[in-house]
Design a protein around this motif. Structure first.
Motif, PDB file in Angstrom:
ATOM      1  N   ALA A 114       0.829  -1.201   0.000  1.00 51.18           N
ATOM      2  CA  ALA A 114       0.000   0.000   0.000  1.00 51.18           C
ATOM      3  C   ALA A 114       0.865   1.254   0.000  1.00 51.18           C
ATOM      4  N   VAL A 115       0.430   2.264  -0.748  1.00 43.43           N
ATOM      5  CA  VAL A 115       1.117   3.551  -0.750  1.00 43.43           C
ATOM      6  C   VAL A 115       0.628   4.383   0.435  1.00 43.43           C
ATOM      7  N   PHE A 116      -0.680   4.404   0.686  1.00 47.95           N
ATOM      8  CA  PHE A 116      -1.243   5.135   1.823  1.00 47.95           C
ATOM      9  C   PHE A 116      -1.497   4.150   2.947  1.00 47.95           C
ATOM     10  N   ILE A 117      -0.911   4.423   4.122  1.00 46.19           N
ATOM     11  CA  ILE A 117      -1.001   3.454   5.220  1.00 46.19           C
ATOM     12  C   ILE A 117      -1.854   3.945   6.385  1.00 46.19           C
ATOM     13  N   GLY A 118      -2.514   5.084   6.242  1.00 44.30           N
ATOM     14  CA  GLY A 118      -3.411   5.578   7.284  1.00 44.30           C
ATOM     15  C   GLY A 118      -2.706   6.424   8.321  1.00 44.30           C
ATOM     16  N   ALA A 119      -3.254   6.437   9.535  1.00 40.03           N
ATOM     17  CA  ALA A 119      -2.714   7.246  10.631  1.00 40.03           C
ATOM     18  C   ALA A 119      -1.816   6.380  11.509  1.00 40.03           C
ATOM     19  N   VAL A 120      -0.531   6.718  11.548  1.00 38.61           N
ATOM     20  CA  VAL A 120       0.456   5.973  12.333  1.00 38.61           C
ATOM     21  C   VAL A 120       1.505   6.941  12.883  1.00 38.61           C
ATOM     22  N   THR A 121       2.300   6.467  13.824  1.00 38.71           N
ATOM     23  CA  THR A 121       3.423   7.256  14.323  1.00 38.71           C
ATOM     24  C   THR A 121       4.553   7.237  13.291  1.00 38.71           C
ATOM     25  N   LYS A 122       5.506   8.118  13.485  1.00 37.95           N
ATOM     26  CA  LYS A 122       6.673   8.199  12.600  1.00 37.95           C
ATOM     27  C   LYS A 122       7.390   6.848  12.518  1.00 37.95           C
ATOM     28  N   GLN A 123       7.598   6.212  13.666  1.00 40.43           N
ATOM     29  CA  GLN A 123       8.311   4.932  13.695  1.00 40.43           C
ATOM     30  C   GLN A 123       7.511   3.821  13.013  1.00 40.43           C
ATOM     31  N   LYS A 124       6.202   3.796  13.221  1.00 42.57           N
ATOM     32  CA  LYS A 124       5.361   2.776  12.568  1.00 42.57           C
ATOM     33  C   LYS A 124       5.377   2.956  11.057  1.00 42.57           C
ATOM     34  N   ALA A 125       5.400   4.199  10.595  1.00 43.56           N
ATOM     35  CA  ALA A 125       5.459   4.459   9.147  1.00 43.56           C
ATOM     36  C   ALA A 125       6.746   3.878   8.558  1.00 43.56           C
ATOM     37  N   GLU A 126       7.858   4.053   9.267  1.00 44.15           N
ATOM     38  CA  GLU A 126       9.132   3.503   8.796  1.00 44.15           C
ATOM     39  C   GLU A 126       9.066   1.981   8.712  1.00 44.15           C
ATOM     40  N   GLN A 127       8.384   1.347   9.646  1.00 46.77           N
ATOM     41  CA  GLN A 127       8.257  -0.114   9.648  1.00 46.77           C
ATOM     42  C   GLN A 127       7.353  -0.621   8.536  1.00 46.77           C
ATOM     43  N   ARG A 128       6.482   0.229   7.994  1.00 42.80           N
ATOM     44  CA  ARG A 128       5.520  -0.190   6.981  1.00 42.80           C
ATOM     45  C   ARG A 128       5.993   0.028   5.544  1.00 42.80           C
ATOM     46  N   ILE A 129       7.218   0.483   5.344  1.00 42.83           N
ATOM     47  CA  ILE A 129       7.730   0.720   3.985  1.00 42.83           C
ATOM     48  C   ILE A 129       7.661  -0.555   3.151  1.00 42.83           C
ATOM     49  N   GLY A 130       8.062  -1.685   3.700  1.00 44.48           N
ATOM     50  CA  GLY A 130       8.010  -2.949   2.966  1.00 44.48           C
ATOM     51  C   GLY A 130       8.856  -2.917   1.705  1.00 44.48           C
ATOM     52  N   ASN A 131       8.259  -3.309   0.570  1.00 43.25           N
ATOM     53  CA  ASN A 131       8.977  -3.362  -0.707  1.00 43.25           C
ATOM     54  C   ASN A 131       8.974  -2.031  -1.449  1.00 43.25           C
ATOM     55  N   ARG A 132       8.328  -1.037  -0.908  1.00 36.98           N
ATOM     56  CA  ARG A 132       8.239   0.269  -1.556  1.00 36.98           C
ATOM     57  C   ARG A 132       9.405   1.146  -1.119  1.00 36.98           C
ATOM     58  N   SER A 133       9.642   2.238  -1.852  1.00 42.24           N
ATOM     59  CA  SER A 133      10.652   3.195  -1.404  1.00 42.24           C
ATOM     60  C   SER A 133      10.024   4.302  -0.563  1.00 42.24           C
ATOM     61  N   PHE A 134       8.684   4.460  -0.644  1.00 42.62           N
ATOM     62  CA  PHE A 134       8.017   5.460   0.178  1.00 42.62           C
ATOM     63  C   PHE A 134       6.570   5.065   0.436  1.00 42.62           C
ATOM     64  N   VAL A 135       6.026   5.603   1.528  1.00 41.38           N
ATOM     65  CA  VAL A 135       4.609   5.471   1.848  1.00 41.38           C
ATOM     66  C   VAL A 135       4.110   6.824   2.344  1.00 41.38           C
ATOM     67  N   ILE A 136       2.807   7.021   2.243  1.00 38.63           N
ATOM     68  CA  ILE A 136       2.160   8.251   2.693  1.00 38.63           C
ATOM     69  C   ILE A 136       1.312   7.917   3.902  1.00 38.63           C
ATOM     70  N   TYR A 137       1.339   8.813   4.890  1.00 41.60           N
ATOM     71  CA  TYR A 137       0.608   8.538   6.133  1.00 41.60           C
ATOM     72  C   TYR A 137       0.214   9.836   6.832  1.00 41.60           C
ATOM     73  N   TYR A 138      -0.807   9.748   7.675  1.00 42.77           N
ATOM     74  CA  TYR A 138      -1.129  10.830   8.599  1.00 42.77           C
ATOM     75  C   TYR A 138      -0.328  10.566   9.864  1.00 42.77           C
ATOM     76  N   ARG A 139       0.417  11.576  10.329  1.00 46.81           N
ATOM     77  CA  ARG A 139       1.292  11.366  11.475  1.00 46.81           C
ATOM     78  C   ARG A 139       0.548  11.519  12.797  1.00 46.81           C
ATOM     79  N   LEU A 140       0.578  10.433  13.555  1.00 44.71           N
ATOM     80  CA  LEU A 140       0.062  10.436  14.927  1.00 44.71           C
ATOM     81  C   LEU A 140       1.193  10.831  15.871  1.00 44.71           C
ATOM     82  N   PRO A 141       0.883  11.484  16.979  1.00 45.36           N
ATOM     83  CA  PRO A 141       1.916  11.762  17.979  1.00 45.36           C
ATOM     84  C   PRO A 141       2.463  10.442  18.541  1.00 45.36           C
ATOM     85  N   ASP A 142       3.687  10.471  19.020  1.00 44.11           N
ATOM     86  CA  ASP A 142       4.326   9.262  19.566  1.00 44.11           C
ATOM     87  C   ASP A 142       3.574   8.677  20.755  1.00 44.11           C
TER      88      ASP A 142
END
Length: 137
Positions: free
Chosen positions: A16-44
């Motif tokens: 998925a390119v858009f991964i929803g609302a996640v923290t900065k660290q969770k977004a980094e973990q969701r990159i998978g096989n892509r070079s980038f993902v888009i997300y709404y940033r939740l506070p830590d």
């Protein structure tokens, strides 16, 4: 973003390119096989704010994560009427897009070439630690 249907399979979620609302660290973990993902940033702390900023996290060829905000602005014609929304990844280039889908397609297609190192990057990040190079030099 796209009218394509999603089957809900694990492979679809991993790509998925858009991964929803996640923290900065969770977004980094969701990159998978892509070079980038888009997300709404939740506070830590996991709280849900009234509004959330849209971000893009990019995993560069030098193994670093870069988080860029995605801005949206209104283009106004000569008569003072809003004629369209424009989207931009705040990463040092000056590209505006008419939709998030066109923004995603562009960055999935084109790359920046750092001629000093030979590195190919989706976004204008330098090969030196933490640097962003000027793509117009």
């Amino acid at each position: 973003m796209s009218s394509r249907s999603v089957s809900g399979k694990v492979e679809d979620l991993e790509n998925a390119v858009f991964i929803g609302a996640v923290t900065k660290q969770k977004a980094e973990q969701r990159i998978g096989n892509r070079s980038f993902v888009i997300y709404y940033r939740l506070p830590d702390d996991g709280t849900i704010p009234y509004s959330m900023e849209l971000f893009l996290v990019y995993y560069s060829s030098n193994g670093k994560f870069y988080h860029f905000s995605i801005s949206q602005r209104k283009q106004i014609d000569g008569m003072g009427k809003i004629c369209k929304d424009l989207f931009k990844v705040e990463c040092g280039d000056s590209l505006d897009f008419l939709s998030l889908e066109s923004l995603i397609r562009h960055y999935e297609t084109f790359v920046y070439h750092d001629i000093s190192t030979g590195a190919m990057e989706t976004f204008p990040v330098g090969s030196k630690e933490g640097s962003i190079y000027d793509v117009y030099k």
